[in-house]
Design a protein around this motif. Structure first.
Motif, PDB file in Angstrom:
ATOM      1  N   ILE A  53       7.348 -20.345 -11.394  1.00 52.53           N
ATOM      2  CA  ILE A  53       8.119 -20.005 -12.586  1.00 52.53           C
ATOM      3  C   ILE A  53       8.720 -18.620 -12.349  1.00 52.53           C
ATOM      4  CG2 ILE A  53       8.100 -19.800 -15.106  1.00 52.53           C
ATOM      5  CD1 ILE A  53       7.016 -22.471 -14.256  1.00 52.53           C
ATOM      6  N   ILE A  54      10.045 -18.505 -12.459  1.00 53.94           N
ATOM      7  CA  ILE A  54      10.700 -17.201 -12.263  1.00 53.94           C
ATOM      8  C   ILE A  54      11.222 -16.704 -13.603  1.00 53.94           C
ATOM      9  CG2 ILE A  54      12.458 -15.898 -11.022  1.00 53.94           C
ATOM     10  CD1 ILE A  54      12.507 -18.058  -8.909  1.00 53.94           C
ATOM     11  N   THR A  55      10.752 -15.538 -14.027  1.00 53.76           N
ATOM     12  CA  THR A  55      11.155 -14.950 -15.302  1.00 53.76           C
ATOM     13  C   THR A  55      11.679 -13.532 -15.079  1.00 53.76           C
ATOM     14  OG1 THR A  55       8.940 -14.076 -15.753  1.00 53.76           O
ATOM     15  CG2 THR A  55       9.432 -16.304 -16.563  1.00 53.76           C
ATOM     16  N   ALA A  56      12.226 -12.958 -16.135  1.00 49.59           N
ATOM     17  CA  ALA A  56      12.801 -11.617 -16.038  1.00 49.59           C
ATOM     18  C   ALA A  56      11.890 -10.545 -16.628  1.00 49.59           C
ATOM     19  CB  ALA A  56      14.160 -11.576 -16.742  1.00 49.59           C
ATOM     20  N   LYS A 127      22.207  -4.654 -20.514  1.00 46.09           N
ATOM     21  CA  LYS A 127      23.494  -4.140 -20.042  1.00 46.09           C
ATOM     22  C   LYS A 127      23.540  -3.944 -18.527  1.00 46.09           C
ATOM     23  CE  LYS A 127      24.359  -1.656 -24.376  1.00 46.09           C
ATOM     24  NZ  LYS A 127      24.605  -0.320 -25.003  1.00 46.09           N
ATOM     25  N   ALA A 128      22.387  -4.106 -17.882  1.00 43.59           N
ATOM     26  CA  ALA A 128      22.319  -3.879 -16.437  1.00 43.59           C
ATOM     27  C   ALA A 128      22.772  -5.123 -15.678  1.00 43.59           C
ATOM     28  CB  ALA A 128      20.899  -3.515 -16.033  1.00 43.59           C
ATOM     29  N   GLU A 129      23.488  -4.895 -14.596  1.00 40.17           N
ATOM     30  CA  GLU A 129      23.926  -5.983 -13.719  1.00 40.17           C
ATOM     31  C   GLU A 129      22.962  -6.089 -12.540  1.00 40.17           C
ATOM     32  OE1 GLU A 129      26.330  -8.200 -13.907  1.00 40.17           O
ATOM     33  OE2 GLU A 129      27.144  -7.511 -15.837  1.00 40.17           O
ATOM     34  N   TRP A 130      22.132  -7.111 -12.550  1.00 42.90           N
ATOM     35  CA  TRP A 130      21.231  -7.330 -11.421  1.00 42.90           C
ATOM     36  C   TRP A 130      22.025  -7.943 -10.271  1.00 42.90           C
ATOM     37  CZ3 TRP A 130      15.993  -9.723 -13.443  1.00 42.90           C
ATOM     38  CH2 TRP A 130      15.339  -8.761 -14.238  1.00 42.90           C
ATOM     39  N   ASN A 149       7.091 -26.650  -4.013  1.00 43.92           N
ATOM     40  CA  ASN A 149       7.973 -27.822  -4.051  1.00 43.92           C
ATOM     41  C   ASN A 149       8.725 -27.923  -5.379  1.00 43.92           C
ATOM     42  OD1 ASN A 149       5.825 -28.582  -5.665  1.00 43.92           O
ATOM     43  ND2 ASN A 149       5.243 -30.359  -4.436  1.00 43.92           N
ATOM     44  N   MET A 150       8.548 -26.890  -6.224  1.00 47.87           N
ATOM     45  CA  MET A 150       9.242 -26.866  -7.501  1.00 47.87           C
ATOM     46  C   MET A 150       9.431 -25.419  -7.949  1.00 47.87           C
ATOM     47  SD  MET A 150       7.988 -28.405 -11.191  1.00 47.87           S
ATOM     48  CE  MET A 150       7.900 -30.076 -10.568  1.00 47.87           C
ATOM     49  N   VAL A 151      10.669 -25.071  -8.299  1.00 52.27           N
ATOM     50  CA  VAL A 151      10.966 -23.750  -8.857  1.00 52.27           C
ATOM     51  C   VAL A 151      11.652 -23.951 -10.197  1.00 52.27           C
ATOM     52  CG1 VAL A 151      12.322 -21.634  -8.600  1.00 52.27           C
ATOM     53  CG2 VAL A 151      11.160 -22.615  -6.612  1.00 52.27           C
ATOM     54  N   LEU A 152      11.150 -23.281 -11.230  1.00 55.79           N
ATOM     55  CA  LEU A 152      11.687 -23.429 -12.574  1.00 55.79           C
ATOM     56  C   LEU A 152      12.106 -22.075 -13.118  1.00 55.79           C
ATOM     57  CD1 LEU A 152       8.625 -25.074 -12.444  1.00 55.79           C
ATOM     58  CD2 LEU A 152       9.879 -26.387 -14.149  1.00 55.79           C
ATOM     59  N   THR A 153      13.305 -22.015 -13.681  1.00 53.93           N
ATOM     60  CA  THR A 153      13.789 -20.761 -14.253  1.00 53.93           C
ATOM     61  C   THR A 153      14.807 -21.054 -15.344  1.00 53.93           C
ATOM     62  OG1 THR A 153      14.586 -18.552 -13.668  1.00 53.93           O
ATOM     63  CG2 THR A 153      15.663 -20.411 -12.582  1.00 53.93           C
ATOM     64  N   PHE A 154      15.555 -20.036 -15.754  1.00 53.35           N
ATOM     65  CA  PHE A 154      16.530 -20.179 -16.831  1.00 53.35           C
ATOM     66  C   PHE A 154      17.775 -20.924 -16.356  1.00 53.35           C
ATOM     67  CE2 PHE A 154      14.161 -16.244 -17.721  1.00 53.35           C
ATOM     68  CZ  PHE A 154      13.712 -16.516 -19.018  1.00 53.35           C
ATOM     69  N   ALA A 167      21.167 -13.619 -14.781  1.00 54.57           N
ATOM     70  CA  ALA A 167      21.228 -13.142 -13.400  1.00 54.57           C
ATOM     71  C   ALA A 167      20.299 -13.942 -12.493  1.00 54.57           C
ATOM     72  CB  ALA A 167      20.869 -11.658 -13.344  1.00 54.57           C
ATOM     73  N   ILE A 168      19.143 -14.330 -13.012  1.00 53.14           N
ATOM     74  CA  ILE A 168      18.213 -15.138 -12.213  1.00 53.14           C
ATOM     75  C   ILE A 168      18.820 -16.498 -11.920  1.00 53.14           C
ATOM     76  CG2 ILE A 168      15.940 -16.226 -12.141  1.00 53.14           C
ATOM     77  CD1 ILE A 168      14.902 -13.990 -13.914  1.00 53.14           C
ATOM     78  N   TYR A 169      19.422 -17.109 -12.941  1.00 56.71           N
ATOM     79  CA  TYR A 169      20.050 -18.412 -12.721  1.00 56.71           C
ATOM     80  C   TYR A 169      21.172 -18.313 -11.691  1.00 56.71           C
ATOM     81  CZ  TYR A 169      22.941 -22.521 -13.351  1.00 56.71           C
ATOM     82  OH  TYR A 169      23.683 -23.653 -13.112  1.00 56.71           O
ATOM     83  N   LYS A 170      21.996 -17.286 -11.802  1.00 54.93           N
ATOM     84  CA  LYS A 170      23.090 -17.109 -10.842  1.00 54.93           C
ATOM     85  C   LYS A 170      22.547 -16.982  -9.423  1.00 54.93           C
ATOM     86  CE  LYS A 170      26.443 -14.878 -13.945  1.00 54.93           C
ATOM     87  NZ  LYS A 170      27.170 -13.616 -14.247  1.00 54.93           N
ATOM     88  N   THR A 171      21.444 -16.267  -9.289  1.00 57.62           N
ATOM     89  CA  THR A 171      20.850 -16.070  -7.967  1.00 57.62           C
ATOM     90  C   THR A 171      20.285 -17.373  -7.418  1.00 57.62           C
ATOM     91  OG1 THR A 171      20.292 -13.777  -8.491  1.00 57.62           O
ATOM     92  CG2 THR A 171      19.095 -14.818  -6.679  1.00 57.62           C
ATOM     93  N   VAL A 172      19.527 -18.088  -8.232  1.00 55.88           N
ATOM     94  CA  VAL A 172      18.937 -19.353  -7.783  1.00 55.88           C
ATOM     95  C   VAL A 172      20.039 -20.361  -7.447  1.00 55.88           C
ATOM     96  CG1 VAL A 172      17.476 -21.298  -8.462  1.00 55.88           C
ATOM     97  CG2 VAL A 172      16.777 -18.970  -9.021  1.00 55.88           C
ATOM     98  N   SER A 173      21.100 -20.385  -8.246  1.00 59.75           N
ATOM     99  CA  SER A 173      22.235 -21.274  -7.964  1.00 59.75           C
ATOM    100  C   SER A 173      22.898 -20.894  -6.646  1.00 59.75           C
ATOM    101  CB  SER A 173      23.258 -21.212  -9.102  1.00 59.75           C
ATOM    102  OG  SER A 173      22.713 -21.701 -10.295  1.00 59.75           O
ATOM    103  N   TYR A 174      22.995 -19.588  -6.391  1.00 60.94           N
ATOM    104  CA  TYR A 174      23.563 -19.111  -5.125  1.00 60.94           C
ATOM    105  C   TYR A 174      22.706 -19.569  -3.948  1.00 60.94           C
ATOM    106  CZ  TYR A 174      24.418 -15.826  -1.309  1.00 60.94           C
ATOM    107  OH  TYR A 174      24.651 -15.265  -0.075  1.00 60.94           O
TER     108      TYR A 174
END
Length: 270
Positions: A53-56, A127-130, A149-154, A167-174
């Motif tokens: 689970i990846i959270t901020a 307001k911070a850009e990660w 075998n499973m990663v869950l986030t926003f 920002a986490i979603y953008k990173t995981v999508s990248y």
């Protein structure tokens, strides 16, 4: 007479939820079998599920992911948490870090499986850009250190619209699109629902079950109490509106996920 009718409706609904919870466990196992692409349900128990689970921030784990964590723990899955900040927006980082450990103990995540990142370029600040490059390096390093075998986030709206969540979603999508995700690991994003659905508590459950999703996790009355107790561990965050969230948020009862599509492995970006 109307009071008796209201009591009858509520009691009937909770009985239905209890019955649904027992049936939902079997449905969840089948959904996990499909998502993880394993041949048998026997692999959906114990270390057959190794989830991250990846959270901020501290409190994200119980505010948004409690039903998922509780159901995975119930299946004896190996559940890790990667929290990308100490939540130091009001200079309470040390206290919030301990609150996170206490919350995870309630939810059933072992202390040794919790990683909290304290990096000056990853502040708890809407307001911070990660930077995607920094977040991706942390996530990839963590994924390589373990066999998930499973990663869950926003998802792309971050449930609450918080920039750090997004920002986490953008990173995981990248990472997914550039083929940097280990083989056999599926990526799932927590679905953001509209305001009305978000604050209809357990009454939203039938709709979550009917609408298409790759994975739906649900907590009954006992799970809700655990999620509430986990929330109460975050003493520094218990402003009046947090109590309203505990009472009315559907995320205290149910989570729905969609798969984040992955691109070709080892894709080079020029």
């Amino acid at each position: 007479m109307s009071i008796y009718l209201a009591v009858f409706v509520v009691v009937t609904y909770f009985i239905w939820i209890k019955c649904f919870h027992n049936r939902h466990r079997r449905t969840l196992q089948k959904s996990l079998k499909t998502v993880l692409e394993v041949p048998s349900l026997s692999e959906i128990k114990g270390d057959g599920i190794r989830a991250l689970i990846i959270t901020a921030h501290p409190d994200d784990e119980c505010m948004f992911f409690a039903p998922t964590i509780l159901q995975l723990v119930e299946l004896d899955a190996i559940v890790h948490l990667l929290c990308l900040s100490e939540g130091n927006y009001y200079n309470q980082g040390a206290q919030r870090k301990q609150e996170l450990f206490n919350s995870c103990a309630v939810l059933g995540i072992q202390h040794s499986r919790i990683t909290i990142v304290d990096h000056k370029n990853l502040p708890d600040d809407p307001k911070a850009e990660w930077r995607v490059s920094l977040v991706s390096s942390i996530i990839v390093k963590h994924m390589r250190a373990h066999t998930f075998n499973m990663v869950l986030t926003f998802d792309g709206r971050g449930v609450s619209g918080h920039a750090n969540h997004i920002a986490i979603y953008k990173t995981v999508s990248y990472l997914a699109s550039t083929g940097q995700v280990p083989n056999g690991c599926v990526l799932l994003s927590l679905v953001t629902v509209g305001l009305l659905r978000k604050y209809t508590s357990f009454l939203e459950l039938p709709l979550s079950c009917l609408l298409p999703s790759c994975l739906c996790c649900f907590s009954g009355a006992q799970g809700y109490r655990q999620a509430t107790n986990a929330m109460l561990c975050h003493r520094t965050q218990l402003l009046w509106f947090r109590y309203l969230y505990i009472a009315f948020s559907r995320y205290m009862f149910t989570n729905t996920f969609q798969i984040i599509p992955q691109g070709p492995k080892n894709l080079k970006i020029y």
